[in-house]
Design an enzyme around this catalytic site. Structure first.
Site, mmCIF file in Angstrom:
data_model
loop_
_atom_site.group_PDB
_atom_site.id
_atom_site.type_symbol
_atom_site.label_atom_id
_atom_site.label_comp_id
_atom_site.label_asym_id
_atom_site.label_seq_id
_atom_site.Cartn_x
_atom_site.Cartn_y
_atom_site.Cartn_z
ATOM 1 N N GLU A 44 0.869 -1.177 0.000
ATOM 2 C CA GLU A 44 0.000 0.000 0.000
ATOM 3 C C GLU A 44 0.904 1.225 0.000
ATOM 4 O OE1 GLU A 44 -3.703 1.924 2.591
ATOM 5 O OE2 GLU A 44 -2.740 0.064 3.243
ATOM 6 N N ARG A 58 5.399 -12.770 9.977
ATOM 7 C CA ARG A 58 6.082 -11.493 9.759
ATOM 8 C C ARG A 58 7.502 -11.546 10.307
ATOM 9 N NH1 ARG A 58 2.636 -6.766 9.295
ATOM 10 N NH2 ARG A 58 4.337 -5.593 10.216
ATOM 11 N N LYS A 108 4.255 3.477 10.427
ATOM 12 C CA LYS A 108 4.317 4.828 9.880
ATOM 13 C C LYS A 108 3.967 5.858 10.949
ATOM 14 C CE LYS A 108 2.108 7.839 6.478
ATOM 15 N NZ LYS A 108 1.047 7.982 5.473
#
Length: 775
Positions: free
Chosen positions: A271, A486, A496
């Site tokens: 994304e 992950r 972020k």
């Protein structure tokens, strides 16, 4: 005077003078270390061995509650806590038991106090580890990673002495393999890249099933992706556990094979709302690597369905990082490429009574058990008209959504497929005011691109049911979704939102600050892309989430830079040295090998004049026992020159500080060999050097149990030290941003983009060796 006393106190713990001076700059740390050292001296006397000193420094630098200092120092000085593992356990215990008093019996049990690990136990644990890897060990012999054996033995015996485990590993491996042969001593050869014609001849079957062929022709990354996971073959999706078939499945798979020719197809679908980080590196390597290992293709597809959060700079940065890691997408695509098709399918979904327009607000849909929609059973024609009205902008944001009629694996009912957003899109402008969600878009884009293996991280497992359901509800080709764990790192934050908080707080400069673990930051710090790829390969692909120590990544960096970063000499704390009997009237030209271990890689030239500069720590008027560098009556050699210098006179300033030295020199072969050879510079360039340490003090800065004050309270005040007037030899004068060097005896350094003509700036990438004080 107090500072000098503290300096002496700290060096008495085994700290280097430079490290001790750095510690003094940190008021909190130096006060805590001073108290710990003073208490230790009262118990042990002035002589504190280095192992104890290292533990005391680790305690002072990591303890958050100073009330526990005296208690823990007493355990260290009494040798009840004598290993780094025990200290970490002790710190963890006091963090999780903040209230007085401490239950000493419980504390000692948790910290392994008094636990005795017998040699027999160590022998058994090492033998078990060797047996688990016996086949590979016999093939790779001494090229096998012995650290893996040690790590598994240590995991089985938490409180065992590391040196004893290493000794036992060495002994058992020697017994199994015998002495090293000439082949064992050779550097492990790099696997040559296969020629295009060879690649064309390899089939997916060769790569996945023929182990010998894989080992001989494929890189480490390709071995991992092609052999470690036994995925389905293209077209055999239906053989995958959990795959949902319909009466149309086999015909759709046949059409799929006709289009792809049985080719493996993957995609990396970021994304574009932030910069990629180390976890994304694993995803990039997995998707591109698996396709490459099977002679397939990989798309770079931007999931650009949320125009509010997407910026052009992120598209560029993501593409740059994929290319930097060495991968070229088969094609760059965007979810927005398919907006027309996605809208048409949404209309078809309504017609099949599998979707409806809903007016519940966003806050009503939150939580684990939201109320069922009262509009779920509205007539198909009504939903079609309302969805068209959404498309034409007749609803405000939040007034209407299109929802799919299914229950997901996590119990969530009727996920949203489309929502209203009056935000211009970076590619489609104002064409659309409704945008599809991830749950609706992702599987359909995979279907359009005929992806064979939709590889995603474990948190998307709950979306697998909707993935299969939606493709089947529309009777379109359905790929297979595979989930893996992950990759995270200790001492890091990667979200972020939190990086933006760090920037706003002034803790870091921007997304590419070298203390972060974004890929742009790692590139700026000087991490080679090959090292990041090798790290991902060593981590492997597991179902469980993996959180790794940063020093394992740094070890991969050293492996690459040792072979690729040419040597140079630099001095961080210069001390002027004047050679009074210099053997020439002008500077001599010294040939220095770019790689001392392989002189075939060439040489560079540096001047050697009557005035040189050495590291201040390479000279001591009153050296401690074991000091091997320049001192009265103790000459040292100057690297690469063939000369030895001997102290003649110490020049001091008014304050008594040493300002320069006068020495004499002789040929190295004209007398006794010196105890040490030190680096130096002559006629040097002045540059700025930035020395980086970890940004956070605790392994898990986002864990409230470990850092109650939040990650911003856990910043390491010594994470950046700027040396503004370091000296470096002139061989680097033409270096460009991102050029990498090994500064002899100091570490690996990379040229920072802040560099200007005549003013180079270097970032320390990693030290030459792992810091034994790190956990």
């Amino acid at each position: 005077m107090a500072a000098l006393d503290s300096l002496s106190l700290f060096t008495g713990l085994g700290l280097s003078e430079q490290k001790a001076r750095e510690t003094l700059k940190n008021t909190v740390l130096s006060a805590q270390l001073r108290e710990a050292a003073t208490q230790a001296q009262q118990t042990l006397g002035s002589s504190i061995d280095k192992a104890t000193g290292t533990l005391l420094y680790g305690l002072a630098s990591r303890l958050r509650d100073p009330r526990r200092l005296s208690f823990l120092v007493s355990y260290i000085t009494s040798r009840k806590i004598h290993t780094e593992t025990q200290l970490s356990a002790a710190l963890e215990y006091v963090r999780s038991h903040p209230l007085d008093p401490i239950n000493t019996e419980d504390f000692e049990q948790e910290c392994g106090v008094g636990v005795v690990v017998t040699p027999e136990q160590i022998e058994e644990a090492v033998e078990a580890a060797i047996n688990r890897h016996r086949a590979k060990l016999l093939v790779e012999r001494y090229h096998f990673s012995m650290g893996l054996l040690m790590g598994e033995a240590r995991a089985a015996l938490k409180w065992a002495d590391g040196k004893m485990i290493k000794h036992e590993v060495d002994m058992q491996v020697l017994h199994l393999l015998g002495p090293k042969t000439e082949t064992d001593l050779e550097k492990k050869p790099k696997v040559a890249k296969a020629q295009p014609e060879e690649t064309d001849q390899r089939t997916a079957k060769d790569v996945v099933e023929n182990g010998e062929a894989v080992v001989q022709t494929l890189s480490l990354m390709e071995q991992l992706r092609g052999e470690a996971l036994k995925f389905h073959k293209p077209g055999e999706n239906y053989k995958t556990p959990g795959y949902v078939t319909t009466p149309h499945t086999m015909d759709l798979l046949k059409q799929h094979l006709d289009i792809t020719g049985g080719q493996v197809r993957t995609r990396f679908p970021p994304e574009p709302n932030g910069i990629l980080h180390i976890g994304h590196a694993k995803a990039i390597n997995f998707n591109f690597g698996y396709a490459k290992a099977n002679n397939g293709i990989c798309f770079l597809r931007f999931d650009d369905t949320n125009p509010e959060k997407e910026e052009a700079k992120f598209f560029t940065a993501i593409y740059d990082m994929v290319a930097w890691l060495g991968y070229t997408p088969y094609k760059v695509t965007y979810a927005s490429d398919y907006f027309d098709q996605l809208y048409a399918w949404a209309v078809e979904l309504i017609r099949r009574d599998q979707a409806y327009v809903c007016h519940q607000r966003g806050e009503e849909l939150k939580g684990h058990n939201p109320l069922p929609s009262p509009w779920r059973d509205r007539p198909i024609e009504e939903s079609l008209l309302l969805f068209e009205a959404m498309h034409k902008g007749k609803f405000a944001e939040g007034e209407a959504t299109l929802r799919m009629k299914l229950v997901m694996e996590d119990g969530k009912m009727d996920p949203v497929a489309y929502r209203v957003k009056y935000t211009p899109h970076h590619r489609t402008g104002d064409t659309w005011c409704i945008y599809p969600t991830y749950d609706y878009t992702h599987c359909l884009c995979d279907s359009i691109e005929h992806i064979t293996h939709s590889l995603c991280t474990k948190e998307f497992q709950a979306r697998r049911s909707s993935y299969f359901w939606l493709c089947n509800a529309l009777d379109v080709y359905c790929p297979v979704q595979w989930e893996y764990g992950r990759l995270n790192l200790h001492y890091a934050v990667v979200s972020k939102r939190k990086i933006l908080q760090l920037v706003a707080a002034g803790a870091v400069r921007d997304w590419d600050d070298p203390r972060l673990f974004t890929l742009t930051a790692l590139r700026r710090r000087g991490f080679p892309p090959e090292a990041i790829n090798n790290f991902c390969a060593r981590v492997g692909v597991t179902v469980a989430q993996t959180t790794m120590e940063p020093h394992l990544l740094e070890a991969c960096v050293r492996d690459v830079l040792n072979d690729t970063a040419p040597r140079a000499m630099a001095v961080l704390e210069p001390l002027q040295v004047v050679i009074t009997n210099f053997p020439a009237t002008k500077a001599l030209d010294i040939q220095v090998p770019n790689f001392p271990a392989d002189e075939t890689k060439g040489f560079h030239q540096v001047p050697f004049g009557s005035t040189v500069f050495i590291e201040r720590m390479d000279f001591k008027e009153e050296p401690e026992p074991g000091y091997k560098r320049l001192a009265w009556g103790q000459p040292v050699g100057l690297r690469h020159t063939g000369y030895v210098i001997e102290l003649q006179h110490v020049v001091k300033g008014p304050s008594g500080c040493v300002e320069s030295l006068k020495v004499t020199c002789r040929r190295a072969d004209a007398g006794e060999k010196p105890k040490a050879f030190i680096h130096w510079v002559s006629q040097p360039l002045t540059c700025e050097i930035r020395l980086y340490e970890r940004l956070f003090q605790h392994k898990n800065p986002e864990d409230p149990a470990e850092v109650p004050g939040g990650f911003l309270s856990d910043l390491n005040p010594a994470s950046l030290q700027v040396v503004e007037a370091a000296l470096v030899d002139c061989s680097v004068a033409l270096a460009k941003p991102f050029d990498k060097f090994q500064f002899e005896r100091l570490g690996y350094f990379s040229v920072d983009p802040d560099s200007n003509q005549g003013q180079l700036v270097f970032n320390r990438t990693v030290t030459l060796k792992e810091d034994p004080g790190k956990v």
